[in-house]
Design a protein around this motif. Structure first.
Motif, PDB file in Angstrom:
ATOM      1  N   SER A   9       0.853  -1.191   0.000  1.00 60.19           N
ATOM      2  CA  SER A   9       0.000   0.000   0.000  1.00 60.19           C
ATOM      3  C   SER A   9       0.890   1.244   0.000  1.00 60.19           C
ATOM      4  O   SER A   9       2.028   1.203   0.443  1.00 60.19           O
ATOM      5  CB  SER A   9      -0.913   0.010   1.230  1.00 60.19           C
ATOM      6  N   TRP A  10       0.364   2.331  -0.509  1.00 56.50           N
ATOM      7  CA  TRP A  10       1.108   3.595  -0.567  1.00 56.50           C
ATOM      8  C   TRP A  10       0.904   4.350   0.728  1.00 56.50           C
ATOM      9  O   TRP A  10      -0.176   4.346   1.287  1.00 56.50           O
ATOM     10  CB  TRP A  10       0.581   4.461  -1.729  1.00 56.50           C
ATOM     11  N   HIS A  11       1.958   4.954   1.202  1.00 49.96           N
ATOM     12  CA  HIS A  11       1.744   5.825   2.359  1.00 49.96           C
ATOM     13  C   HIS A  11       2.586   7.086   2.215  1.00 49.96           C
ATOM     14  O   HIS A  11       3.595   7.106   1.515  1.00 49.96           O
ATOM     15  CB  HIS A  11       2.044   5.111   3.674  1.00 49.96           C
ATOM     16  N   LYS A  12       2.113   8.113   2.864  1.00 54.97           N
ATOM     17  CA  LYS A  12       2.789   9.397   2.805  1.00 54.97           C
ATOM     18  C   LYS A  12       3.522   9.599   4.118  1.00 54.97           C
ATOM     19  O   LYS A  12       2.962   9.339   5.182  1.00 54.97           O
ATOM     20  CB  LYS A  12       1.734  10.493   2.648  1.00 54.97           C
ATOM     21  N   GLN A  13       4.787  10.055   4.044  1.00 52.08           N
ATOM     22  CA  GLN A  13       5.556  10.257   5.263  1.00 52.08           C
ATOM     23  C   GLN A  13       5.213  11.617   5.874  1.00 52.08           C
ATOM     24  O   GLN A  13       5.204  12.617   5.162  1.00 52.08           O
ATOM     25  CB  GLN A  13       7.033  10.239   4.905  1.00 52.08           C
ATOM     26  N   ALA A  14       4.877  11.609   7.135  1.00 54.31           N
ATOM     27  CA  ALA A  14       4.568  12.888   7.791  1.00 54.31           C
ATOM     28  C   ALA A  14       5.260  12.897   9.142  1.00 54.31           C
ATOM     29  O   ALA A  14       5.456  11.853   9.766  1.00 54.31           O
ATOM     30  CB  ALA A  14       3.061  13.035   7.993  1.00 54.31           C
ATOM     31  N   SER A  15       5.620  14.068   9.576  1.00 54.23           N
ATOM     32  CA  SER A  15       6.276  14.179  10.885  1.00 54.23           C
ATOM     33  C   SER A  15       5.274  13.842  11.984  1.00 54.23           C
ATOM     34  O   SER A  15       4.135  14.312  11.954  1.00 54.23           O
ATOM     35  CB  SER A  15       6.809  15.596  11.085  1.00 54.23           C
ATOM     36  N   PRO A  16       5.676  13.039  12.971  1.00 54.83           N
ATOM     37  CA  PRO A  16       4.761  12.741  14.084  1.00 54.83           C
ATOM     38  C   PRO A  16       4.686  13.887  15.090  1.00 54.83           C
ATOM     39  O   PRO A  16       3.900  13.830  16.031  1.00 54.83           O
ATOM     40  CB  PRO A  16       5.409  11.514  14.734  1.00 54.83           C
ATOM     41  N   PHE A  17       5.496  14.913  14.891  1.00 55.81           N
ATOM     42  CA  PHE A  17       5.571  15.978  15.902  1.00 55.81           C
ATOM     43  C   PHE A  17       4.770  17.197  15.497  1.00 55.81           C
ATOM     44  O   PHE A  17       4.991  17.755  14.430  1.00 55.81           O
ATOM     45  CB  PHE A  17       7.035  16.390  16.135  1.00 55.81           C
ATOM     46  N   PRO A  18       3.839  17.629  16.359  1.00 49.90           N
ATOM     47  CA  PRO A  18       3.115  18.877  16.060  1.00 49.90           C
ATOM     48  C   PRO A  18       4.078  20.057  16.148  1.00 49.90           C
ATOM     49  O   PRO A  18       5.072  19.983  16.865  1.00 49.90           O
ATOM     50  CB  PRO A  18       2.054  18.962  17.161  1.00 49.90           C
TER      51      PRO A  18
END
Ligand SMILES: Nc1nc2c(c(=O)[nH]1)N[C@H]1C(S)=C(S)[C@@H](COP(=O)(O)OP(=O)(O)OC[C@H]3O[C@@H](n4cnc5c(N)ncnc54)[C@H](O)[C@@H]3O)O[C@H]1N2
Ligand code: MOO
Length: 481
Positions: free
Chosen positions: A4-13
């Motif tokens: 599956s495709w996933h987008k990398q995002a920072s876990p930190f607000p």
């Protein structure tokens, strides 16, 4: 299993600057409290410049300790200050005088500036307001004639005992940093010994496979490599910040693969580790950016991203509550300007507070300046642009012209001129900057003359030293000299 495709995002607000300051300074106060047990007493003459007082200093006596003359003149009774009246000079009160004659009606005593006012005298007539015999030498004057019309009031040209400081008054508060004025104040009251705070042990580490030691005769840049500029910059800034005799540990350069072990070792030397770690590089979204996960595993992550430019990936991690000794780590972006700005806004204030200074004095002073030229706002983040503040004369058409000779506040203003291209890689943008101007987020352009908040860069004048490598860290890790 289906891919599956996933987008990398920072876990930190992203936290804003106010929240970041709150968290960093709260933790710094906790560290200051922990370090307060290590404060020590030192003789005034050996007390390191830039150290902070652990206790307030109270005046042991009044200042001046005796009523003293403000002018060179004659100590008189006020009733004698009548034009033409002749007074007999019965004595001289010079600086250092212990005993002087009593002043009665019809007599006076010569007093030097700062010398004690004799008993009986009520005021001082300056030498310019009396006449003396032409033929008499200055020290042989026997009679003077009053040359003044206005009545003399009691206390005229007299500095009463305790006029500057009362006995028992606090002259320096706990947390005062000992600089030239503070040293002078302590000397005024004959203070022999003071109790000073311990500052935290600080270490600086650069991370990145591309980094090469600068200034090393054998270091040639291979393709893809850059010289390490963050570490020399941060070590120099910390040397200025720390009190004389304080040491900043130089942990050298760690490759991406070595970074985690090096950090772990620095923070945990069997309780002998550093208390503040300043590490740069490897904190964004890349595959080899392992600094944050390492620190997160070792302690408590307070924030992992900041709502500001430059410095978005800036992270703040501390030891867990139960861990002793406590530590704080500032994981700063590798981009040199981002590291410089994060140091000024967060690391330096944190160390000042951990070293015992009150938080209100630890943060940069904020002043209002008007933009000397239009500035483009960043659409996504508020930005701290590097700028030079100057006092300028407002000219006829609303612009500003440099003029160092302005003394009339109503015709001049403080202007901010941004130091060229503001890329986070361009360290030249720090060169000549004396402030960071806060440019709010938004798509637009601020016109010339817009008022902006400028955070004045501290000029610390401590005298710390750099110590190569920390105990237990391999020598090869440190820069050598
Ligand atoms: N996909 C994303 N990429 C990046 C993001 C993001 O949100 N998403 N954020 C960008 C921002 S903002 C910054 S700031 C940088 C910070 O990156 P790192 O902290 O990981 O730093 P590095 O990748 O190690 O280095 C960045 C840059 O700086 C040079 N550098 C590093 N250390 C030093 C040093 N000691 N002396 C001189 N120069 C140094 C390094 O060579 C790189 O050119 O991430 C963006 N990426
Ligand atoms: O926030 Mo980064 O520091 O833009 O360059």
């Amino acid at each position: 299993m289906a891919a599956s495709w996933h987008k990398q995002a920072s876990p930190f607000p992203m936290v804003d600057m106010e929240a970041a300051w709150r968290q960093v300074l709260d933790e710094s106060e906790r560290m200051a409290q922990w370090l307060s047990g290590a404060s020590r007493e030192c003789a005034l003459n050996e007390c390191p410049s830039g150290s902070t007082l652990a206790e307030s200093v109270v005046a042991p006596f009044a200042m001046p300790p005796f009523a003293a003359s403000v002018k060179d003149g004659y100590a008189v009774r006020v009733a004698d200050a009548v034009r033409g009246r002749q007074l007999t000079v019965v004595g001289r009160s010079m600086a250092g005088s212990a005993h002087v004659e009593l002043v009665q009606l019809g007599t006076c005593v010569y007093v030097a500036t700062g010398a004690p006012i004799p008993d009986g005298a009520e005021a001082v007539l300056p030498v310019e307001e009396v006449l003396q015999m032409e033929a008499e030498g200055r020290s042989a004057v026997r009679i003077i004639r009053v040359d003044r019309d206005a009545p003399l009031s009691v206390g005229h040209e007299v500095r009463a005992a305790g006029a500057d400081v009362q006995a028992g008054e606090t002259v320096l508060a706990a947390g005062a940093r000992i600089g030239p004025s503070e040293r002078g104040i302590l000397a005024t009251f004959g203070v022999r010994r003071v109790r000073v705070r311990a500052w935290p042990r600080v270490a600086v580490l650069s991370t990145g496979n591309e980094l090469v030691e600068a200034g090393d005769a054998h270091s040639e840049l291979a393709p893809g490599q850059v010289y390490d500029s963050n570490r020399p910059m941060l070590l120099a800034a910390l040397q200025q910040l720390l009190p004389t005799g304080g040491e900043v540990l130089d942990l050298g350069i760690a490759s991406d693969a070595e970074a985690a072990a090096r950090i772990e070792r620095a923070l945990d030397e069997g309780g002998d580790g550093v208390q503040v770690l300043v590490v740069s590089g490897g904190v964004s979204m890349g595959e080899s950016d392992l600094v944050k996960p390492t620190l997160q595993r070792l302690g408590r992550m307070h924030f992992g991203r900041l709502m500001m430019k430059p410095g978005k990936p800036m992270s703040f991690i501390t030891s867990r509550v139960e861990q002793r000794p406590p530590w704080m780590a500032f994981a700063m972006p590798g981009n040199p300007v981002s590291a410089a700005v994060c140091y000024q806004l967060l690391v330096a204030p944190a160390l000042r507070v951990a070293g015992g200074m009150p938080r209100a004095h630890a943060l940069p002073l904020r002043v209002v300046a008007s933009l000397a030229h239009p500035v483009q706002c960043d659409a996504e983040r508020p930005e701290f642009q590097r700028a030079q503040l100057a006092l300028r004369r407002r000219d006829g058409d609303g612009g500003a012209a440099a003029d160092a000779s302005v003394w009339d506040a109503s015709c001049c203003e403080v202007t901010a001129t941004v130091t060229g291209r503001q890329a986070s890689s361009r360290l030249q943008s720090m060169y000549g900057a004396n402030a960071l101007v806060y440019i709010p987020q938004g798509g637009g352009r601020l016109p010339l003359g817009t008022p902006v908040l400028a955070l004045v860069l501290h000029t610390d004048t401590g005298g710390g030293a750099v110590k190569a490598s920390a105990p237990g860290v391999p020598d090869g890790a440190a820069s050598c000299c």
